[in-house]
Design an enzyme around this catalytic site. Structure first.
Site, mmCIF file in Angstrom:
data_model
loop_
_atom_site.group_PDB
_atom_site.id
_atom_site.type_symbol
_atom_site.label_atom_id
_atom_site.label_comp_id
_atom_site.label_asym_id
_atom_site.label_seq_id
_atom_site.Cartn_x
_atom_site.Cartn_y
_atom_site.Cartn_z
ATOM 1 N N SER A 1 -86.130 90.466 27.949
ATOM 2 C CA SER A 1 -84.995 91.218 27.412
ATOM 3 C C SER A 1 -84.036 90.316 26.642
ATOM 4 O O SER A 1 -83.130 90.809 25.965
ATOM 5 C CB SER A 1 -84.236 91.887 28.566
ATOM 6 O OG SER A 1 -83.624 90.907 29.390
ATOM 7 N N GLN A 2 -84.216 89.003 26.739
ATOM 8 C CA GLN A 2 -83.292 88.084 26.070
ATOM 9 C C GLN A 2 -83.343 88.218 24.551
ATOM 10 O O GLN A 2 -82.341 87.976 23.872
ATOM 11 C CB GLN A 2 -83.601 86.641 26.487
ATOM 12 C CG GLN A 2 -83.301 86.366 27.947
ATOM 13 C CD GLN A 2 -83.866 85.053 28.438
ATOM 14 O OE1 GLN A 2 -84.571 84.343 27.711
ATOM 15 N NE2 GLN A 2 -83.577 84.711 29.687
ATOM 16 N N ASP B 1 -84.947 87.344 38.946
ATOM 17 C CA ASP B 1 -84.631 85.990 39.390
ATOM 18 C C ASP B 1 -84.502 85.857 40.903
ATOM 19 O O ASP B 1 -84.231 84.765 41.405
ATOM 20 C CB ASP B 1 -83.351 85.498 38.707
ATOM 21 C CG ASP B 1 -83.609 85.094 37.257
ATOM 22 O OD1 ASP B 1 -84.767 84.783 36.918
ATOM 23 O OD2 ASP B 1 -82.644 85.090 36.462
#
Length: 429
Positions: free
Chosen positions: A165-166, A309
């Protein structure tokens, strides 16, 4: 440097969660993109956030800081003409700044971590920038990458969300400053939608208007916007705290972690729900997670895309659960500092865990009696792997030596100090 984790049956104490790395890097960027002076209270101090600090300073931001805050005078939509930027091993910082570098005549992002960030792909963002009239020289989508920008164009832009998504977040930071209005369409799938929500939250706080579809796959971005100088307060970090919570869950424990907001938009907040599902005794009130572990965990199934994460820490806890756990929809773990499925599971097996991998799944056959340990394992320069393997070492029958454990500093420089403060037997060697 390596660490040796010696089996530890009991953890007890209280710690303050570190500030969020994800929010800190985003606040640093929007402050740099503002005309005027912004203040960020309780910023994270990690290699990733330090990389963003360093790079926005190179791009013309003026930064003053003390122990509790950073004051930034931004460069607006006119970054300095720099020839080279070094983001270290920070993938999100690289991707966000590749977009901002499109406002510069020519910038080269250097490759200082060829065995980690240097292996990660960025082609999806490169394709989007090229649609905007930006020239990009690259090595099959990998570093070093040269951006020849100056005047990127808005309009209709597509970006793949399959890998990260970055790439989308990078475009969301850039497009409001362009002369033209933009429409961004996400192709295929969108990984880590929760993290996009964090980007949109920060942009809104910075005065930016973005119209996002409910499924986060389509965006209308008015051009000619200006970032506003603001004050920001950084919340506590769930991704880093996930490993400490997992450690408390797999031991006999009485551990409290402060500064973890119940209503946080961090997807990794799910670590609390996951541990509850595993029947770990805990409470979460007034920003404090209180774990009273009894070494009795139950297996579960979990969609890991919502909490990317924290998955490795969840897996570490599941190693000692009764039954078989399954973490699915986690393929994007393969495209991090290392392949967090194959590389991580290989090391878990060395330690004695019974784990299987699929392309997008991790399957854990729990061993409530503990694992053998007594081996040296490779953390693959990956901070999340280091923290998760440390959790496993607490319930091994013999000490684990984790190589190159100093790379934990990428997100949580004082992780081992915090672990030792609650009783974990860990030493640097």
């Amino acid at each position: 440097m390596d660490v040796i984790v010696t089996p530890t049956s009991r953890l007890e104490g209280e710690i303050q969660a570190l500030s969020s790395k994800n929010y800190t890097t985003r606040y640093l960027l929007v402050a740099a993109l503002a005309n005027g002076t912004s203040t960020i209270h309780f910023p994270a101090h990690s290699e990733d956030s330090d990389a963003m600090r360093r790079c926005i300073r190179d791009l013309g931001a003026v930064i003053e800081e003390d122990e509790t805050k950073i004051v930034i005078t931004g460069f607006g939509n006119r970054p300095a003409n720099v020839s080279e930027l070094n983001v270290g091993n920070a993938g999100a910082v690289l991707r966000f700044l590749m977009a901002i570098a499109a406002l510069c005549p020519e910038v080269t992002f250097v490759n200082t971590y060829p065995d980690s960030l240097g292996k990660r792909p960025h082609s999806d963002l490169i394709d989007s920038l090229q649609q905007m009239g930006v020239e990009v020289d690259h090595q099959e989508g990998k570093l070093p990458i040269m951006i020849r920008g100056g005047k990127p164009k808005g309009g209709k832009i597509t970006v793949s969300g399959n890998v990260s998504s970055q790439f989308l977040s990078a475009l969301l930071f850039l497009t409001p400053m362009l002369e033209e209005d933009s429409e961004i369409e996400v192709l295929h799938d969108l990984k880590s939608k929760v993290v996009v929500g964090q980007t949109l939250e920060v942009l809104e706080q910075a005065g930016i208007v973005i119209h996002a579809s409910d499924d986060l796959m389509h965006y209308k971005v008015p051009g000619r916007q200006q970032y506003l100088a603001k004050e920001y307060i950084v919340q506590g970090d769930y991704p880093g705290s996930a490993a400490v919570l997992a450690a408390a869950a797999v031991t006999n424990s009485n551990v409290k972690i402060h500064r973890l907001a119940e209503n946080s938009k961090q997807g990794e907040r799910a670590i609390v729900d996951v541990l509850r599902m595993m029947e770990v005794p805990l409470t979460h009130e007034n920003g404090i997670v209180h774990v009273q572990g009894n070494q009795q965990l139950k297996a579960l199934e979990f969609d890991g895309d919502a909490a990317t994460d924290a998955v490795l820490a969840m897996v570490a806890a599941a190693v000692f659960a009764e039954g078989t756990s399954r973490f699915y929809n986690v393929e994007n773990l393969r495209y991090k500092e290392c392949d967090r499925i194959t590389d991580y599971l290989n090391e878990l097996r060395k330690a004695g865990a019974n784990v299987e991998e699929r392309q997008a799944e991790i399957i854990v056959h729990g061993r409530p009696e503990g694992v053998e340990g007594g081996v040296e394992i490779n953390a693959h320069y990956d901070h999340r792997v280091i923290m998760a393997l440390s959790v496993v070492g607490l319930r091994a029958k013999a000490p684990l030596r984790i190589k190159d454990a100093h790379h934990v500093a990428k997100s949580y420089p004082i992780f081992f100090d915090h672990m030792r403060s609650i009783g974990a037997q860990i030493e640097w060697v």
